[in-house]
Design a protein around this motif. Structure first.
Motif, PDB file in Angstrom:
ATOM      1  N   PRO A  22       0.824  -1.241  -0.136  1.00  0.00           N
ATOM      2  CA  PRO A  22       0.045   0.079   0.053  1.00  0.00           C
ATOM      3  C   PRO A  22       0.800   1.214  -0.120  1.00  0.00           C
ATOM      4  O   PRO A  22       1.891   1.424   0.877  1.00  0.00           O
ATOM      5  N   VAL A  24       1.243   5.692  -1.107  1.00  0.00           N
ATOM      6  CA  VAL A  24       0.529   7.072  -1.297  1.00  0.00           C
ATOM      7  C   VAL A  24       1.481   7.743  -2.468  1.00  0.00           C
ATOM      8  O   VAL A  24       2.486   7.594  -2.654  1.00  0.00           O
ATOM      9  N   PRO A  59      -3.270   6.766   5.700  1.00  0.00           N
ATOM     10  CA  PRO A  59      -2.543   7.042   4.234  1.00  0.00           C
ATOM     11  C   PRO A  59      -2.289   8.590   4.202  1.00  0.00           C
ATOM     12  O   PRO A  59      -1.285   8.916   3.713  1.00  0.00           O
ATOM     13  N   ILE A  80      -8.739  13.084  -2.148  1.00  0.00           N
ATOM     14  CA  ILE A  80      -8.018  11.922  -2.884  1.00  0.00           C
ATOM     15  C   ILE A  80      -8.525  12.131  -4.333  1.00  0.00           C
ATOM     16  O   ILE A  80      -9.768  12.362  -4.788  1.00  0.00           O
ATOM     17  N   VAL A  83      -7.536   6.147  -6.760  1.00  0.00           N
ATOM     18  CA  VAL A  83      -6.761   4.830  -6.321  1.00  0.00           C
ATOM     19  C   VAL A  83      -6.522   4.035  -7.210  1.00  0.00           C
ATOM     20  O   VAL A  83      -7.394   3.543  -8.039  1.00  0.00           O
ATOM     21  N   TYR A  84      -5.185   3.584  -7.294  1.00  0.00           N
ATOM     22  CA  TYR A  84      -4.595   2.715  -8.589  1.00  0.00           C
ATOM     23  C   TYR A  84      -3.709   1.561  -8.120  1.00  0.00           C
ATOM     24  O   TYR A  84      -3.294   1.466  -7.245  1.00  0.00           O
ATOM     25  N   GLN A  89       0.742  -0.793 -11.885  1.00  0.00           N
ATOM     26  CA  GLN A  89       1.462  -0.324 -10.662  1.00  0.00           C
ATOM     27  C   GLN A  89       2.595  -1.157 -10.367  1.00  0.00           C
ATOM     28  O   GLN A  89       2.976  -0.960  -9.061  1.00  0.00           O
ATOM     29  N   LEU A 102      -0.658  -0.557  -4.392  1.00  0.00           N
ATOM     30  CA  LEU A 102      -2.055   0.105  -4.419  1.00  0.00           C
ATOM     31  C   LEU A 102      -1.813   1.344  -3.856  1.00  0.00           C
ATOM     32  O   LEU A 102      -1.528   1.630  -2.680  1.00  0.00           O
ATOM     33  N   THR A 103      -1.917   2.357  -4.911  1.00  0.00           N
ATOM     34  CA  THR A 103      -1.562   3.657  -4.491  1.00  0.00           C
ATOM     35  C   THR A 103      -2.670   4.710  -4.357  1.00  0.00           C
ATOM     36  O   THR A 103      -3.734   4.775  -5.159  1.00  0.00           O
ATOM     37  N   ILE A 104      -3.006   5.333  -3.252  1.00  0.00           N
ATOM     38  CA  ILE A 104      -3.770   6.580  -3.079  1.00  0.00           C
ATOM     39  C   ILE A 104      -3.107   7.697  -3.517  1.00  0.00           C
ATOM     40  O   ILE A 104      -2.236   8.209  -2.823  1.00  0.00           O
ATOM     41  N   TYR A 140       0.324   6.556 -14.343  1.00  0.00           N
ATOM     42  CA  TYR A 140      -1.309   6.998 -13.851  1.00  0.00           C
ATOM     43  C   TYR A 140      -1.953   7.515 -15.107  1.00  0.00           C
ATOM     44  O   TYR A 140      -1.411   8.294 -15.963  1.00  0.00           O
TER      45      TYR A 140
END
Length: 157
Positions: A22, A24, A59, A80, A83-84, A89, A102-104, A140
């Protein structure tokens, strides 16, 4: 700061195998609306200011910490942007470590501080216009860079 004790311990056990992580990333804008990107040592591509969420962190706390560590700026995550995750990723670091983030992605404002790269982690920091995004290591959708909120609203399958 480099890898946390938690991730170092995990890497000692599994080596370079793919790890689900996880994380950010921040769309950090200056007063002109330009977005801050960083380039790490020995890398030709740029990236958003980003990093892993550590145990016990929210986060938003992770985003504030990463921005301070990598840029010297105090930022505020405001909302936000997306979320990807998934294969887009995935990233392999120069040392062979494989990750799937898992990017916020947060939209952030600068509250204070002096822009200065962490010379252990960042080689260069630079603001770019949302219409001139530099070549990036992570993928992204272009819509996250838009300053127009209605353009950012989208559904990803």
């Amino acid at each position: 700061m480099g890898m946390s004790d938690y991730y170092q311990n995990l890497r000692e056990k599994i080596g370079n195998e793919l790890v689900f992580m996880p994380g950010v990333a921040g769309i950090i804008r200056n007063e002109q609306g330009e977005i801050l990107f960083g380039r790490k040592h020995k890398e030709s591509t740029w990236g958003l200011i980003a990093g892993a969420i550590e145990l016990g962190e929210t986060p938003a706390q992770a985003m504030v910490r990463e921005a301070m560590e990598e840029t010297g700026l105090v930022i505020e995550p405001e909302r936000i942007n997306g979320v990807y995750g998934g294969e887009d990723q995935r990233f392999t670091y120069a040392n062979g470590h494989q990750v799937e983030y898992l990017t916020i992605v947060f939209e952030c404002s600068i509250k204070s501080g002096q822009l200065s790269p962490d010379h252990d982690e960042m080689k260069e920091l630079q603001f770019f216009s949302e219409h001139q995004i530099p070549p990036m290591a992570n993928h992204y959708p272009n819509v996250i860079f838009s300053s127009q909120q209605e353009e950012r609203a989208h559904f990803v399958k």
